[in-house]
Design a protein around this motif. Sequence first.
Motif, PDB file in Angstrom:
ATOM      1  N   SER A 434       0.814  -1.220   0.000  1.00 45.77           N
ATOM      2  CA  SER A 434       0.000   0.000   0.000  1.00 45.77           C
ATOM      3  C   SER A 434       0.847   1.269   0.000  1.00 45.77           C
ATOM      4  CB  SER A 434      -0.930   0.011   1.222  1.00 45.77           C
ATOM      5  OG  SER A 434      -0.177   0.185   2.415  1.00 45.77           O
ATOM      6  N   CYS A 435       2.148   1.124   0.213  1.00 43.53           N
ATOM      7  CA  CYS A 435       3.060   2.276   0.216  1.00 43.53           C
ATOM      8  C   CYS A 435       3.681   2.443  -1.166  1.00 43.53           C
ATOM      9  CB  CYS A 435       4.155   2.087   1.267  1.00 43.53           C
ATOM     10  SG  CYS A 435       3.522   1.897   2.958  1.00 43.53           S
ATOM     11  N   ARG A 436       3.946   3.691  -1.535  1.00 49.19           N
ATOM     12  CA  ARG A 436       4.467   3.958  -2.875  1.00 49.19           C
ATOM     13  C   ARG A 436       5.990   4.005  -2.920  1.00 49.19           C
ATOM     14  NH1 ARG A 436       0.795   4.876  -6.517  1.00 49.19           N
ATOM     15  NH2 ARG A 436       2.415   5.562  -7.973  1.00 49.19           N
ATOM     16  N   THR A 437       6.625   4.278  -1.804  1.00 50.86           N
ATOM     17  CA  THR A 437       8.082   4.347  -1.774  1.00 50.86           C
ATOM     18  C   THR A 437       8.622   3.615  -0.549  1.00 50.86           C
ATOM     19  OG1 THR A 437       8.179   6.391  -0.471  1.00 50.86           O
ATOM     20  CG2 THR A 437       7.993   6.630  -2.888  1.00 50.86           C
ATOM     21  N   PHE A 438       9.906   3.320  -0.610  1.00 53.38           N
ATOM     22  CA  PHE A 438      10.573   2.665   0.507  1.00 53.38           C
ATOM     23  C   PHE A 438      10.507   3.535   1.758  1.00 53.38           C
ATOM     24  CE2 PHE A 438      14.358   1.729   3.053  1.00 53.38           C
ATOM     25  CZ  PHE A 438      14.259   0.351   3.192  1.00 53.38           C
ATOM     26  N   LYS A 442       8.819   2.777   5.413  1.00 52.99           N
ATOM     27  CA  LYS A 442       9.609   2.879   6.636  1.00 52.99           C
ATOM     28  C   LYS A 442       8.927   3.783   7.652  1.00 52.99           C
ATOM     29  CE  LYS A 442      14.293   4.180   8.104  1.00 52.99           C
ATOM     30  NZ  LYS A 442      15.620   4.651   7.625  1.00 52.99           N
ATOM     31  N   GLU A 443       8.390   4.921   7.174  1.00 52.19           N
ATOM     32  CA  GLU A 443       7.755   5.902   8.054  1.00 52.19           C
ATOM     33  C   GLU A 443       6.412   5.406   8.576  1.00 52.19           C
ATOM     34  OE1 GLU A 443       7.109   9.454  10.137  1.00 52.19           O
ATOM     35  OE2 GLU A 443       8.931   8.727   9.142  1.00 52.19           O
ATOM     36  N   LYS A 444       5.581   4.841   7.688  1.00 53.17           N
ATOM     37  CA  LYS A 444       4.220   4.495   8.072  1.00 53.17           C
ATOM     38  C   LYS A 444       4.095   3.149   8.770  1.00 53.17           C
ATOM     39  CE  LYS A 444       1.665   7.256   4.676  1.00 53.17           C
ATOM     40  NZ  LYS A 444       0.662   7.225   3.584  1.00 53.17           N
ATOM     41  N   THR A 445       4.945   2.193   8.397  1.00 56.94           N
ATOM     42  CA  THR A 445       4.800   0.854   8.966  1.00 56.94           C
ATOM     43  C   THR A 445       5.922   0.488   9.928  1.00 56.94           C
ATOM     44  OG1 THR A 445       6.079  -0.359   7.281  1.00 56.94           O
ATOM     45  CG2 THR A 445       3.770   0.148   6.769  1.00 56.94           C
ATOM     46  N   ARG A 446       7.031   1.224   9.865  1.00 59.07           N
ATOM     47  CA  ARG A 446       8.245   0.978  10.663  1.00 59.07           C
ATOM     48  C   ARG A 446       8.976  -0.298  10.231  1.00 59.07           C
ATOM     49  NH1 ARG A 446       4.299   2.428  14.368  1.00 59.07           N
ATOM     50  NH2 ARG A 446       4.525   4.512  15.259  1.00 59.07           N
ATOM     51  N   ALA A 447       8.563  -0.879   9.118  1.00 63.65           N
ATOM     52  CA  ALA A 447       9.321  -2.009   8.564  1.00 63.65           C
ATOM     53  C   ALA A 447      10.735  -1.535   8.238  1.00 63.65           C
ATOM     54  CB  ALA A 447       8.641  -2.536   7.308  1.00 63.65           C
ATOM     55  N   THR A 448      11.704  -2.403   8.405  1.00 61.50           N
ATOM     56  CA  THR A 448      13.142  -2.187   8.177  1.00 61.50           C
ATOM     57  C   THR A 448      13.809  -1.400   9.287  1.00 61.50           C
ATOM     58  OG1 THR A 448      13.184  -0.070   6.940  1.00 61.50           O
ATOM     59  CG2 THR A 448      12.671  -2.071   5.682  1.00 61.50           C
ATOM     60  N   THR A 449      13.057  -0.878  10.269  1.00 56.10           N
ATOM     61  CA  THR A 449      13.686  -0.074  11.324  1.00 56.10           C
ATOM     62  C   THR A 449      14.119  -0.911  12.516  1.00 56.10           C
ATOM     63  OG1 THR A 449      11.553   0.431  12.380  1.00 56.10           O
ATOM     64  CG2 THR A 449      12.315   1.945  10.672  1.00 56.10           C
ATOM     65  N   ARG A 459      11.671  -3.533  -0.561  1.00 55.74           N
ATOM     66  CA  ARG A 459      11.924  -2.839  -1.835  1.00 55.74           C
ATOM     67  C   ARG A 459      11.305  -3.597  -3.006  1.00 55.74           C
ATOM     68  NH1 ARG A 459      15.555   1.263  -1.285  1.00 55.74           N
ATOM     69  NH2 ARG A 459      16.923   1.213   0.545  1.00 55.74           N
ATOM     70  N   GLU A 460      11.443  -4.918  -2.993  1.00 56.48           N
ATOM     71  CA  GLU A 460      10.926  -5.735  -4.086  1.00 56.48           C
ATOM     72  C   GLU A 460       9.405  -5.655  -4.164  1.00 56.48           C
ATOM     73  OE1 GLU A 460      11.201 -10.403  -5.595  1.00 56.48           O
ATOM     74  OE2 GLU A 460      12.513  -9.664  -3.990  1.00 56.48           O
ATOM     75  N   LEU A 461       8.734  -5.691  -3.017  1.00 59.95           N
ATOM     76  CA  LEU A 461       7.274  -5.613  -2.988  1.00 59.95           C
ATOM     77  C   LEU A 461       6.778  -4.266  -3.511  1.00 59.95           C
ATOM     78  CD1 LEU A 461       6.514  -7.289   0.461  1.00 59.95           C
ATOM     79  CD2 LEU A 461       5.835  -8.159  -1.778  1.00 59.95           C
ATOM     80  N   ILE A 462       7.431  -3.190  -3.105  1.00 62.75           N
ATOM     81  CA  ILE A 462       7.002  -1.854  -3.531  1.00 62.75           C
ATOM     82  C   ILE A 462       7.239  -1.660  -5.026  1.00 62.75           C
ATOM     83  CG2 ILE A 462       7.502   0.621  -3.307  1.00 62.75           C
ATOM     84  CD1 ILE A 462       8.035   0.095  -0.348  1.00 62.75           C
ATOM     85  N   GLU A 463       8.400  -2.096  -5.491  1.00 66.50           N
ATOM     86  CA  GLU A 463       8.702  -1.932  -6.917  1.00 66.50           C
ATOM     87  C   GLU A 463       7.721  -2.716  -7.774  1.00 66.50           C
ATOM     88  OE1 GLU A 463      12.729  -3.144  -7.229  1.00 66.50           O
ATOM     89  OE2 GLU A 463      13.532  -1.359  -6.224  1.00 66.50           O
ATOM     90  N   ALA A 464       7.381  -3.936  -7.328  1.00 66.12           N
ATOM     91  CA  ALA A 464       6.456  -4.752  -8.119  1.00 66.12           C
ATOM     92  C   ALA A 464       5.030  -4.207  -8.096  1.00 66.12           C
ATOM     93  CB  ALA A 464       6.473  -6.191  -7.601  1.00 66.12           C
ATOM     94  N   ALA A 465       4.643  -3.610  -6.948  1.00 63.92           N
ATOM     95  CA  ALA A 465       3.280  -3.115  -6.811  1.00 63.92           C
ATOM     96  C   ALA A 465       3.035  -1.825  -7.558  1.00 63.92           C
ATOM     97  CB  ALA A 465       2.961  -2.915  -5.326  1.00 63.92           C
TER      98      ALA A 465
END
Length: 469
Positions: A434-438, A442-449, A459-465
């Motif tokens: 649901s996010c457009r950029t990495f 990172k900001e909205k879901t805190r994934a990767t932090t 990155r792969e999920l966002i690029e493909a979506a």
Amino acid sequence: MKREKLVIVGNGMATTRLVEELVARRYEGDITILGDEDHPAYNRILLSAVLEGTHPIDALTLRQPDWYAAQGIDLRLGSRVLEIERELRDVMLVDGQKIVFDKLVLATGAIPTLPPIRGLIQLDGSLHPKVHAFRSLADTQRLLDAMEELSVESRPVRAVVVGGGLLGLQVARALSVRGVETEVVEGTEHLLSQQVDRKGGTVLKRHLKKLGTEVYTGARAIRLTDEGLKLDTGYTLDADLIVLTAGGRPSTALARGAGLTVRRGLVVGEHLQSVDDDNIFAIGDCAEFEGRVTGFVPPAWEQATLLAAHLSGEDVKYEGSRSVARLRATGLDVAVLGDPEHTEGDIVEVTNPIIGTHRKLVVDGNVIVAGTLIGDLSRIGLITQLFDRRTILSDTEPGELLMAERPDGDSSTLLPDEAEVCACAGVNAGRIRSCRTFEEAKEKTRATTGCGGCASVVRELIEAAHVPV
């Protein structure tokens, strides 16, 4: 109407999450944060990545001071609390200043414990120049500075890591990648003995040996001399650097001094409040709930989120946290679900020491109750989801989950929306898509932090979506 004064002691990852959640809930009170380090809050999980050289120090900062100022939060760095005065409802800093509170949160974390090795401490009470703790940003910088000073000499730098747990393996891997001749000393019979069995420990040992790292298990360091670090086996290891990673305990001195009930940590109830004082709370490594302390970031974040909800007036109760531990080190993948070495159930496991993989599930009533994955985490999202939801599996599913290696060309873009991508923050693939950029993810879901291990999948999920049609 008088605004509630909330004081938070400690400025680590748990505090950052707590404050972010309070801001998101529009908490109507005055927040003061007292952090004894001079730095803004940072991601401690990635300290080994700084040591390894894959992350700059600046990349670890969670929130800059101007963010707190913009939210009207009083952030005080370099402020050490001397004592808590419960009757007067204030805390005293070491400089004598007193800060009044209506509610107080202790997020003081854990402190390293020194192993019983003679010679670590000099006569003046300071650590021997060769000896380094590894808990803070200052520890990391000191170790990097020492490595740089030693690198000018015309011989290899030698290091001994004392402790073969999660932190010890991260440090050993990082030092080896930096070209330091590294040895690991672990007192138990195999590496990561608190989380994995002997087979898993053997796979980890083989991985380190491929890097040129010697591992001594069933051996204890007993004395630091001019000749080196002496072991109880009779060996003496030559070392320019000795890194202590074995042992830590909840930081509870302030709580004890205030007369609060402390066992291993500050004992808290269903709202994470002290059992002695409903206006004092604890989260993270310093908190003990139902006889357990956590020691990992995901439970601390879960506690922070729940406490923010409680302080904002929501009707929530803490029932304990799931335990999912990840080892963050380049090329060394480990995930531990629950307590696989002490949880009862049927064991399903597959080990391939040649390629360096070990997978083990503990199954009770066809439900995954614990597990270990080493060397291949391609299915960690699905397995964590099944573990977390206590999904009832068929008789053949546990084995099927462990059998197949990740095939060539397999892509994380095939993950269903409900599959967990970030175990640290509990984020699934659907939220990432649901996010457009990495940066937005990172900001909205805190994934990767957290441990950072999910960055490539995110990155792969966002690029493909968001591929242009």
